[in-house]
Design an enzyme around this catalytic site. Structure first.
Site: not given
Ligand code: G6P
Length: 608
Positions: A603, A74, A100-101, A488, A485, A2, A27, A481, A504
């Protein structure tokens, strides 16, 4: 998670609020709204959808208001629709607020307030705060807010306006970031500096438990007991063009392409070739503890957790210190063992992730020393940690983390090098590592030139609904990773696995409809990974391998290869992840996905 923006000043607040929201949209983006004080009344406009939808809704209306608050959401409680969008108001329509929260005791508070005759219109947890302030109002808004917040359990970043005190914005924080931006005869309130950077780089950070009363000509920050707190105004060095797209179609692509530069920035002034080590000033105060440590803990979430895994391999190899890598969300709720004076590294791009922050506070409570690895200067984790290292990757706006990941890994490499040199790694070996690290940014630049070819491979892969990513050793977290990606941003189901574990379980999935992406550059696992590729080919799997330039053996086995230049294995995760970032990007674009704002994600995850 948010975004909040507020404005009080001399100009019309609406364009400032809309522009601020657009900068915060990364966000959270399922609904948007604003509230203004217009001719002494509260005007409320909100809608499901993105900020564009809100802008469309109010197009053509003339506003004069110079005080307003706005929000991009969000959803946590209540589906994303018009009525659940923020701002929320009290029964009398006297005040409007954005939040937010998460309010954890909202259900009990709602029952209590309904008993007192308050009528609720949304399904959100936020609305209880508006009614609770109304309930506590006794002539002073500040005291009413303070009394209401004393009854609230959970986290909040709040901005509140009221027609009772129309020339003020109230803002309060507990567990969700909030800043005040200082302008000339105007002030801004926001959950993130990106929203105000166009207007000012003079920032006041609120701490948990603080409430601020912001006027056109100043502000006053108090704690719950109404005691005034003197705040420092800090200068932010980020500029506006750093948070704009600069000719790229998406922030994510821009950020992938920035990596040659961001890695240089991460290294700047930190390598000492003569001594074969790294100098990280934010850790100097803990040299003794680091020298003696018999264990290190690293905690984080998401992509940052993947960099932590690479950190474990690096620190164990170069410094010989056992490392434990923990998901922050698991660590904080499982009675973890942290001995007095033990060191925990906390990795977070945003420095605001709720679980990471929770894990960090838990470790501190147990006597641990917490060292942050953050990107956002002045973020909560950066401020609350005992020391640490900024990764200096510059602002990252794309929801899927790219340049922050590579800079995190590079910082971990430097930490491992520094620890290694403190604990027996020879100067000769250290110097070799330093020289390799210096070559890294240039090599990353070369891989980026392969973008077109990677785009063509993405064409072939974009038709599939699944993908398997494999790697061993340093490249196992890279496989994780790469898969993250892809899922996501393209909504393709992708799994990362240690290549040897394939037999396995995942091997059962292999057929001609399951592309397998193997990170297979040369290191001590090379022969083994070659066998893993043969196992896939024997089952008619389609293999794309990331290989060391000139490697014909794996190329012969694979259906497609992407070649990358060679560096020492401990730096290869940074090299190898670049083609995987580009691959995910191109697949997502070909599938018509919103790369920068993937569905359901945010984010900065400031809720648990
Ligand atoms: C969210 C973002 C990710 C990020 C994760 C941890 O899920 O979409 O891209 O890796 O948070 O965020 P941070 O800011 O703690 O690295």
């Amino acid at each position: 998670m948010c975004g909040i923006v507020g404005y009080i000043g001399k100009g019309c607040s609406v364009p400032i609020l809309i522009e601020g929201l657009k900068r915060l949209e990364y966000r959270g983006y399922d609904s948007a709204g604003l509230a203004l004080i217009e001719k002494g009344e509260i005007i409320l406009e909100k809608t499901k959808g993105k900020v564009d939808a809100l802008e469309g809704k109010i197009a053509g209306t003339r506003f004069e208001s110079t005080v307003g608050i706005a929000h991009t959401r969000w959803a946590t409680h209540g589906e994303p629709n018009d009525k659940n969008a923020h701002p929320h108001i009290d029964c009398g329509g006297e005040l409007a607020l954005v939040h937010n929260g998460i309010i954890e005791n909202f259900s009990a508070l709602k029952t209590y307030l309904e008993g007192k005759g308050h009528r609720f219109v949304s399904d959100t947890d936020t609305e209880v705060i508006a009614h609770l302030i109304e309930e506590n109002y006794n002539g002073s808004l500040l005291l009413a807010i303070s009394a209401a917040l004393a009854e609230v359990e959970g986290t909040y970043g709040l901005a509140i306006i009221s027609k009772r005190e129309p020339d003020k914005i109230f803002t309060a924080r507990r567990g969700s970031p909030l800043i005040i931006g200082k302008g000339d005869g105007e002030f801004f309130v926001a959950s993130d500096v990106a929203a105000v950077l166009k207007h000012t780089n003079e920032i006041i950070y609120l701490e948990d438990g603080e409430i601020a009363e912001v006027r056109r000509d100043g502000y006053r920050v108090t704690r719950a007991n109404n005691e005034e707190v003197k705040k420092k105004v800090q200068q932010i060095s980020w500029s506006l063009d750093m948070i704009e797209k600069g000719g790229f179609d998406h922030f994510m692509l821009k950020e992938i392409f920035e990596q040659e530069k961001s890695l240089r920035d991460t290294l700047r002034g930190r390598l000492n070739e003569k001594e074969g080590t790294a100098r990280l000033d934010g850790l100097l105060g803990y040299s003794e503890q680091l020298k003696k440590a018999d264990r290190l803990i690293i905690t984080s979430c998401g992509t940052s957790w993947h960099s932590a895994l690479i950190g474990e391999y690096l620190i164990e190899e170069l410094a010989g210190i056992p490392c434990e890598v923990e998901y922050a969300s698991e660590f904080r709720y499982r009675n973890p063992i942290v001995r007095e004076g033990e060191i925990m590294f906390v990795i977070s791009q945003s420095g605001e992730t709720a679980d990471t922050l929770g894990a960090m506070r838990e470790a501190k409570k147990r006597g641990g020393i917490v060292l942050g690895i953050c990107n956002v200067v002045g973020s909560t984790i950066a401020r609350e940690s005992d020391g640490g290292v900024y990764i200096h990757a510059g602002p990252e706006i794309g929801v899927a983390s790219t340049k922050a990941f590579t800079s995190q890994v590079l910082v971990l490499f430097m930490i491992a090098l520094m620890l290694g040199r403190m604990r027996g790694l020879s100067k000769k070996e250290g110097t070799k590592l330093v020289k390799e690290a210096m070559r890294l940014p240039g090599i990353v630049g070369k891989i980026l030139r392969e973008d077109r070819k990677i785009g063509e491979i993405a064409d072939r892969l974009s038709r599939h609904k699944n993908a398997l990513y494999l790697g061993r050793g340093y490249n196992y977290p890279v496989a994780l990773e790469g898969a993250l990606k892809l899922k996501e941003i393209s909504y393709v189901h992708a799994e990362g696995y240690p290549a040897a574990e394939m037999k396995h379980g995942p091997i059962a999935l292999i057929d001609d409809d399951m592309p397998v992406i193997v990170v297979a550059t040369k290191d001590f696992t090379y022969e083994k990974i070659m066998s893993n590729i043969s196992e896939i080919k024997a089952r008619k799997g389609w293999v794309l391998s990331i290989v060391t330039r000139g490697d014909t053996m794996i190329a012969d086995l694979s259906d497609e290869v992407i070649e990358v230049p060679e560096l020492i294995p401990s730096l290869m995760p940074i090299v190898n992840v670049i083609p995987l970032q580009l691959l995910a990007y191109h697949i997502a674009v070909k599938r018509g996905c919103n790369v920068d704002q993937p569905r359901n994600l945010a984010k900065s995850v400031t809720v648990e």
